[in-house]
Write a protein that holds these residues in place. Structure first.
Motif, PDB file in Angstrom:
ATOM      1  N   GLY A 102      22.638  31.649  12.628  1.00  0.00           N
ATOM      2  CA  GLY A 102      23.158  30.337  12.222  1.00  0.00           C
ATOM      3  C   GLY A 102      22.093  29.260  12.144  1.00  0.00           C
ATOM      4  O   GLY A 102      22.404  28.083  11.976  1.00  0.00           O
ATOM      5  N   LEU A 103      20.845  29.635  12.299  1.00  0.00           N
ATOM      6  CA  LEU A 103      19.760  28.640  12.343  1.00  0.00           C
ATOM      7  C   LEU A 103      19.010  28.594  11.005  1.00  0.00           C
ATOM      8  O   LEU A 103      18.458  29.598  10.550  1.00  0.00           O
ATOM      9  CB  LEU A 103      18.789  29.011  13.471  1.00  0.00           C
ATOM     10  CG  LEU A 103      17.628  28.054  13.745  1.00  0.00           C
ATOM     11  CD1 LEU A 103      18.128  26.695  14.233  1.00  0.00           C
ATOM     12  CD2 LEU A 103      16.667  28.653  14.779  1.00  0.00           C
ATOM     13  N   HIS A 104      19.025  27.414  10.375  1.00  0.00           N
ATOM     14  CA  HIS A 104      18.256  27.220   9.141  1.00  0.00           C
ATOM     15  C   HIS A 104      16.894  26.661   9.522  1.00  0.00           C
ATOM     16  O   HIS A 104      16.809  25.668  10.245  1.00  0.00           O
ATOM     17  CB  HIS A 104      18.941  26.215   8.214  1.00  0.00           C
ATOM     18  CG  HIS A 104      20.236  26.705   7.664  1.00  0.00           C
ATOM     19  ND1 HIS A 104      20.381  27.150   6.370  1.00  0.00           N
ATOM     20  CD2 HIS A 104      21.448  26.829   8.257  1.00  0.00           C
ATOM     21  CE1 HIS A 104      21.636  27.542   6.182  1.00  0.00           C
ATOM     22  NE2 HIS A 104      22.300  27.345   7.306  1.00  0.00           N
ATOM     23  N   ILE A 105      15.853  27.281   9.014  1.00  0.00           N
ATOM     24  CA  ILE A 105      14.488  26.823   9.305  1.00  0.00           C
ATOM     25  C   ILE A 105      13.843  26.444   7.982  1.00  0.00           C
ATOM     26  O   ILE A 105      13.826  27.236   7.040  1.00  0.00           O
ATOM     27  CB  ILE A 105      13.671  27.945   9.976  1.00  0.00           C
ATOM     28  CG1 ILE A 105      14.364  28.414  11.261  1.00  0.00           C
ATOM     29  CG2 ILE A 105      12.245  27.470  10.274  1.00  0.00           C
ATOM     30  CD1 ILE A 105      13.753  29.668  11.871  1.00  0.00           C
ATOM     31  N   ARG A 106      13.350  25.226   7.919  1.00  0.00           N
ATOM     32  CA  ARG A 106      12.667  24.787   6.702  1.00  0.00           C
ATOM     33  C   ARG A 106      11.227  24.431   7.044  1.00  0.00           C
ATOM     34  O   ARG A 106      10.981  23.604   7.923  1.00  0.00           O
ATOM     35  CB  ARG A 106      13.391  23.570   6.137  1.00  0.00           C
ATOM     36  CG  ARG A 106      12.730  23.043   4.888  1.00  0.00           C
ATOM     37  CD  ARG A 106      13.594  21.993   4.223  1.00  0.00           C
ATOM     38  NE  ARG A 106      12.922  21.463   3.049  1.00  0.00           N
ATOM     39  CZ  ARG A 106      13.404  20.514   2.278  1.00  0.00           C
ATOM     40  NH1 ARG A 106      14.584  19.994   2.541  1.00  0.00           N
ATOM     41  NH2 ARG A 106      12.730  20.074   1.236  1.00  0.00           N
ATOM     42  N   SER A 107      10.288  25.060   6.377  1.00  0.00           N
ATOM     43  CA  SER A 107       8.889  24.687   6.570  1.00  0.00           C
ATOM     44  C   SER A 107       8.529  23.616   5.541  1.00  0.00           C
ATOM     45  O   SER A 107       9.133  23.561   4.468  1.00  0.00           O
ATOM     46  CB  SER A 107       7.973  25.904   6.403  1.00  0.00           C
ATOM     47  OG  SER A 107       8.026  26.367   5.073  1.00  0.00           O
ATOM     48  N   GLU A 116      -3.761  25.893   5.595  1.00  0.00           N
ATOM     49  CA  GLU A 116      -2.454  25.714   4.932  1.00  0.00           C
ATOM     50  C   GLU A 116      -1.400  25.371   5.985  1.00  0.00           C
ATOM     51  O   GLU A 116      -0.468  26.124   6.235  1.00  0.00           O
ATOM     52  CB  GLU A 116      -2.076  27.003   4.181  1.00  0.00           C
ATOM     53  CG  GLU A 116      -1.061  26.791   3.096  1.00  0.00           C
ATOM     54  CD  GLU A 116      -0.826  28.058   2.268  1.00  0.00           C
ATOM     55  OE1 GLU A 116      -1.227  29.155   2.702  1.00  0.00           O
ATOM     56  OE2 GLU A 116      -0.236  27.929   1.190  1.00  0.00           O
ATOM     57  N   PRO A 117      -1.561  24.198   6.628  1.00  0.00           N
ATOM     58  CA  PRO A 117      -0.691  23.857   7.755  1.00  0.00           C
ATOM     59  C   PRO A 117       0.720  23.482   7.315  1.00  0.00           C
ATOM     60  O   PRO A 117       0.913  22.968   6.212  1.00  0.00           O
ATOM     61  CB  PRO A 117      -1.393  22.654   8.384  1.00  0.00           C
ATOM     62  CG  PRO A 117      -2.141  22.025   7.261  1.00  0.00           C
ATOM     63  CD  PRO A 117      -2.546  23.141   6.335  1.00  0.00           C
ATOM     64  N   CYS A 118       1.676  23.753   8.172  1.00  0.00           N
ATOM     65  CA  CYS A 118       3.053  23.320   7.901  1.00  0.00           C
ATOM     66  C   CYS A 118       3.710  22.880   9.203  1.00  0.00           C
ATOM     67  O   CYS A 118       3.180  23.102  10.292  1.00  0.00           O
ATOM     68  CB  CYS A 118       3.850  24.449   7.251  1.00  0.00           C
ATOM     69  SG  CYS A 118       4.181  25.846   8.336  1.00  0.00           S
ATOM     70  N   GLY A 141       6.452  24.845   1.261  1.00  0.00           N
ATOM     71  CA  GLY A 141       7.727  24.621   1.936  1.00  0.00           C
ATOM     72  C   GLY A 141       8.735  25.667   1.510  1.00  0.00           C
ATOM     73  O   GLY A 141       8.741  26.102   0.354  1.00  0.00           O
ATOM     74  N   GLN A 142       9.570  26.066   2.460  1.00  0.00           N
ATOM     75  CA  GLN A 142      10.525  27.146   2.202  1.00  0.00           C
ATOM     76  C   GLN A 142      11.654  27.072   3.216  1.00  0.00           C
ATOM     77  O   GLN A 142      11.436  26.672   4.355  1.00  0.00           O
ATOM     78  CB  GLN A 142       9.787  28.485   2.340  1.00  0.00           C
ATOM     79  CG  GLN A 142      10.597  29.692   1.938  1.00  0.00           C
ATOM     80  CD  GLN A 142       9.746  30.964   1.979  1.00  0.00           C
ATOM     81  OE1 GLN A 142       8.522  30.909   1.926  1.00  0.00           O
ATOM     82  NE2 GLN A 142      10.410  32.095   2.094  1.00  0.00           N
TER      83      GLN A 142
END
Ligand SMILES: [Zn+2]
Ligand SMILES: [Zn+2]
Length: 253
Positions: free
Chosen positions: A108-113, A122-124, A101-102
């Protein structure tokens, strides 16, 4: 922020997410020709896509990822395991995300895996945040972990897999090995598992629920709707079941 599905199901998946100044494509399980048609139907120019996020290496998510990335010189973000699982293809630009996760910010877009249990290397899956609004995305997972439940708290919109009805799967035409795979902890979420997750979330705050990756063989829209109604009657009114063969309308978040 707004989003739309370009198609959802075991024959191909792709989702667009955008906020001011940034447009992201999550997965592309379609041929280039098919993707272009679907992009046209939602009035999106292929060259306007800034980043392509890839959840995992299964064909219904990855089929047209590399050809699209090469032709339009789009950066692909995925985990090291997914990239290796597809043979570490040469592409113009690649950003490897931690499989644990990262968080990454683009304009302006925050993306969190975040990691999910699925029978891939290694699915996310992803959580998007912009202007104080949250869009959660969860498909292709065999079960729900406490970590995933925590990540998906307080979403204003949610794209959630309700893949199969356990009884239809049990009685259906799938061979036993495939049935075990789908129903297993590294397969896909049943209607019941997804309903339990919704029950553990503050679902009254979810303004839009999009049901994704619905099996054409082992599920039925009526069963999906009944499962959602069982959690919350009003949530069923805010639910859209995504289709395999056509793009959805744009949904605001
Ligand atoms: Zn899939
Ligand atoms: Zn998958």
């Amino acid at each position: 922020m707004r989003f739309c599905s370009l198609g959802s199901g075991s024959r191909g998946n792709a989702t667009l997410v955008e906020s001011a100044g940034c447009r992201v494509l999550v997965d592309n399980g379609f041929s280039l020709r098919e993707l272009y048609q679907r992009l046209r139907s939602v009035e999106v120019e292929p060259n306007s896509i800034d980043v392509l996020l890839l959840t995992h290496e299964h064909g219904d998510h990855v089929k047209g990822v590399w050809s699209f990335a090469r032709r339009h010189r789009v950066e692909v973000w995925t985990t090291p395991g997914t990239w290796r699982a597809v043979g570490a293809p040469q592409i113009p630009a690649l950003r490897l995300l931690s499989g644990q996760g990262q968080s990454v910010k683009i304009d302006g877009l925050h993306i969190r895996s975040y990691p999910v249990p699925h029978d891939a290397r290694e699915p996310c899956q992803f959580l998007f945040e912009a202007d104080g609004r949250r869009l959660g995305m969860l498909t292709d997972t065999g079960c729900v972990t406490p970590h995933m439940t925590e990540i998906l708290q307080d979403c204003d919109a949610l794209i959630l897999e309700l893949n199969h009805d356990p009884e239809l799967l049990r009685r259906g035409p799938y061979p036993p090995s495939l049935r075990r795979r789908v129903a297993g902890d590294f397969g896909h979420l049943s209607n019941l598992q997804a309903a339990r997750l919704l029950d553990a979330l503050p679902h009254r705050a979810i303004a839009r629920l999009c049901v994704a990756h619905v099996s054409e063989t082992n599920n039925h829209p009526e069963l999906v709707r009944a499962s959602i109604r069982g959690v919350c009657e009003s949530l069923a009114d805010r639910t859209l079941i995504l289709e395999q063969d056509q793009a959805s309308a744009w949904c605001a978040c």
